[in-house]
Design an enzyme around this catalytic site. Structure first.
Site, mmCIF file in Angstrom:
data_model
loop_
_atom_site.group_PDB
_atom_site.id
_atom_site.type_symbol
_atom_site.label_atom_id
_atom_site.label_comp_id
_atom_site.label_asym_id
_atom_site.label_seq_id
_atom_site.Cartn_x
_atom_site.Cartn_y
_atom_site.Cartn_z
ATOM 1 N N CYS A 1 0.833 -1.206 0.000
ATOM 2 C CA CYS A 1 0.000 0.000 0.000
ATOM 3 C C CYS A 1 0.866 1.253 0.000
ATOM 4 O O CYS A 1 0.461 2.288 -0.541
ATOM 5 C CB CYS A 1 -0.956 -0.004 1.188
ATOM 6 S SG CYS A 1 -0.155 -0.114 2.792
ATOM 7 N N HIS B 1 -1.311 1.584 7.485
ATOM 8 C CA HIS B 1 -1.836 1.473 6.116
ATOM 9 C C HIS B 1 -1.717 2.819 5.413
ATOM 10 O O HIS B 1 -1.865 3.875 6.036
ATOM 11 C CB HIS B 1 -3.303 1.038 6.160
ATOM 12 C CG HIS B 1 -3.911 0.814 4.823
ATOM 13 N ND1 HIS B 1 -3.414 -0.092 3.909
ATOM 14 C CD2 HIS B 1 -4.986 1.406 4.217
ATOM 15 C CE1 HIS B 1 -4.155 -0.074 2.819
ATOM 16 N NE2 HIS B 1 -5.113 0.826 2.976
#
Length: 688
Positions: A337, A631
């Site tokens: 990510c 994230h």
């Protein structure tokens, strides 16, 4: 069967009928003539005098004594004489027939490899009918499939395997045949240049592994693959590919965009084998609403037309219509990510993306730069952009780019989470070195500018920089700042002009305040700092390292400005044996969306035709406690339609620029609002 043919039409187009009556039904049966069975009337032709001339047909007839007797040639039937290496027609579980080669034979089954498909699709077929298998036995070659290769001609469309695709994960593109050799011709090139890596499953006359060729035929065709233009080799000076011609009016090969391929090999397939014709579908993606954070307004998530966006363990590119050019989701390939977040921002750097999509980078690939990858990194990034802006995908798996990065940057050769700012720096530095126009770098000493007029020192420092660094990233993404160091002991000063591609801004949270204005971060950056012992400066007068006073001032700013918000701190904790503790500053930073004026912070000359006023176009965001965990997502303004989209790996949603102002905003991407100023304005100053 009864005798007779077109030469004796009165002899029995039908024979004497046998009539059988059952109740009120009556059935008449006619025996078929040999001529009718063979269709000899179609083969006959008229003679010069207008009469019919009979066709001559040779028949091989086998006779057996009785219906229960065995045929003497039964052992020669296909299913009884199959052996490894035979070519047959075989169908798959979807009941589609393909050309295939026999890989293994057992008393009850035949294992086949379908030509043009990976070995993972190999299947085991029954040798005879009547088994419980849903598959049928193999059929003789070209009895169920078309002999399309024999009819190939210039202008025909075919499918060609992409030259850079993996053996086990081939990607196919449509191509056009430009020229075709004859079946009797020797191969034009052996082997063809610039083709895809194929599975090796045959042996040549020397016992070496060779690419599989159907029936061993070596006829070749010259094909043009428009989608391979981004993979063009730079071994020779590049001219517009369509303008080059070979001998005899045949366009010259220019692998892989235009290359010769084995017509009977696995690099080519009949059109619509893998890439089916475009089906009629709506141009408006389906949408749904969701909220990721309690403080974030709901965003609209685009779902692909096939409704499998991000589902299960799908990690391949998914076809669909993106909401805008370049607005495509990216599959997470295993804690990637951080990479996806940066790629979504960087791919909207307008001048750089156009430079790659138009193929201009091909003239500037530096294959001999020891600090580069020999052009592989730039080629992989160009391939990535080609997929992103092709308009064919709703989600792309950036697998080739990830693998290329891992080859040349061991720190990213794993499935760990990484700092998106570090990846951004590596991405831009790596592309810069691959595209560096300086082929031979001279040794250049850094210039001491104390006592020299700033404009002269800045000019000379930039010229020294250009002696070693010159690329499109230098043109648009690099600026220069003035660094002033002062020794606290003896007062000795040092001034140097350094090049930067991003600016790291400190965050200073204040009590009783929910957010931090970006102006406060810029003011803190310009206020200077005293270096700690870990970053001490060596004073040549004191002959020791000292905690100098450091003042950094922006001399100029490039067209593309990247601001790094220093959210992650590393502090010593005296209560825990002096260990280093990592902490994240979660306060929200209020930054301008459409107008960031940096004029008060710039020391150097300002160009009225390209003032230092910027608008935001991308934000790399982080949720979690440390840069190497949590994230990453991105909020980006599309450079084509001007709308804002939020990217959460494969999920793409419509949003607004204000929605990016959260405690997770990490990197801010700005572009100059008016005009363009190459080399952050230094080009104009040098020319003047």
């Amino acid at each position: 069967l009864e005798g007779g043919g077109p030469s004796s039409p009165g002899r029995g187009a039908t024979s004497s009928p046998k009539s059988t009556t059952s109740g009120k039904s009556k059935q008449t049966e006619s025996l078929l003539t040999v001529g009718g069975w063979l269709g000899l009337e179609r083969l006959s032709r008229q003679s010069d005098d207008g009469g019919n001339r009979g066709a001559v047909v040779e028949l091989l007839v086998e006779v057996r004594r009785s219906p229960s007797s065995q045929w003497s040639r039964k052992s020669l039937e296909l299913l009884n004489r199959l052996q490894v290496g035979d070519f047959v027609d075989a169908h798959d579980s979807a009941r589609k027939w393909y050309e295939a080669i026999v890989r293994d034979v057992t008393p009850d089954a035949v294992r086949v490899h379908y030509l043009g498909w990976g070995s993972k699709w190999d299947a085991s077929l029954p040798r005879r009918e009547g088994t419980n298998s849903k598959l049928s036995p193999p059929a003789p070659l070209w009895t169920k499939t078309a002999r399309w290769r024999e009819r190939i001609d210039r202008g025909d469309e075919v499918e060609i395997r992409e030259s850079t695709s993996l053996v086990q994960r081939p990607k196919w593109h449509r191509a056009t045949v430009l020229a075709a050799g004859r079946e009797t011709d020797d191969p034009t090139r052996e082997p063809p240049e610039g083709g895809a890596e194929l599975e090796m499953c045959d042996l040549d006359e020397r016992g070496r592994k060779a690419v599989l060729l159907l029936l061993g035929r070596k006829r070749q065709v010259l094909v043009e693959v428009p989608q391979e233009m981004h993979n063009l080799s730079t071994a020779t000076p590049l001219t517009p590919p369509r303008s080059t011609n070979g001998e005899g009016g045949i366009p010259a090969a220019q692998p892989p965009f235009r290359r010769w391929v084995n017509l009977y090999g696995e690099e080519i397939c009949r059109v619509n084998t893998h890439k089916t014709a475009n089906k009629k579908r709506t141009d408006t993606p389906a949408t749904l609403d969701y909220t990721l954070e309690s403080r974030r307004a709901p965003v609209e998530v685009m779902k692909p037309y096939n409704n499998i966006h991000g589902s299960g363990f799908v990690r391949e590119s998914l076809r669909g219509i993106p909401p805008a050019p370049g607005t495509v989701g990216l599959h997470n390939l295993g804690n990637t990510c951080y990479m996806n977040s940066i790629l979504q921002c960087v791919n909207h750097i307008g001048p750089v993306t156009k430079y790659f999509l138009k193929g201009d980078y091909l003239n500037e690939v530096n294959k001999n730069n020891p600090l580069g990858s020999g052009g592989r990194f730039a080629t992989a990034y160009a391939s990535f952009l080609n997929d992103i802006y092709s308009g064919e995908y709703s989600t792309v798996a950036p697998r080739l780019l990830k693998q290329t990065v891992a080859c040349f940057a061991p720190q990213f050769n794993n499935n760990y989470q990484h700092d998106s700012q570090e990846f951004c720096q590596y991405l831009m530095d790596g592309l810069h070195e691959d595209l560096n126009r300086v082929k031979t770098k001279p040794y250049v000493e850094q210039m001491e500018a104390f006592g020299i007029k700033d404009t002269d020192a800045a000019m000379e420092s930039w010229k020294k920089h250009l002696m070693r660094h010159d690329s499109i990233f230098v043109d648009y993404t690099q600026g220069m700042h003035r660094s002033h160091l002062t020794c606290p002991s003896c007062g000795r000063e040092s001034v140097k002009f350094d090049v930067y591609s991003s600016i790291s801004l400190p965050l200073v949270p204040a009590k009783n305040r929910q957010s931090i204005p970006l102006k406060d971060c810029l003011d803190q950056f310009a206020a200077g700092e005293q270096l700690d012992t870990h970053n001490a400066w060596y004073c040549s007068a004191c002959k020791k390292h000292v905690c100098a006073l450091k003042l950094i001032t922006l001399w100029n700013t490039p067209d593309i400005l990247i601001l790094h918000l220093k959210r992650f701190t590393f502090e010593k904790c005296p209560m825990v044996d002096g260990r280093i503790l990592r902490r994240k500053i979660e306060e929200r930073v209020d930054f301008p969306i459409d107008r960031l004026d940096l004029s008060p912070y710039i020391l150097g000359p300002k160009d009225p035709d390209a003032p230092p006023v910027y608008k935001l176009f991308g934000v790399s965001e982080h949720t979690g406690s440390t840069a190497n965990s949590g994230h990453y997502t991105a909020t980006v303004r599309n450079s084509n339609d001007g709308n804002w989209y939020r990217y959460n790996d494969s999920n793409v949603g419509s949003t607004s620029g204000d929605a990016a102002m959260t405690g997770g905003a990490y990197l801010l991407f700005y572009q100059r609002v008016k005009g363009s100023s190459r080399w952050a304005g230094m080009e104009k100053q040098i020319l003047q």
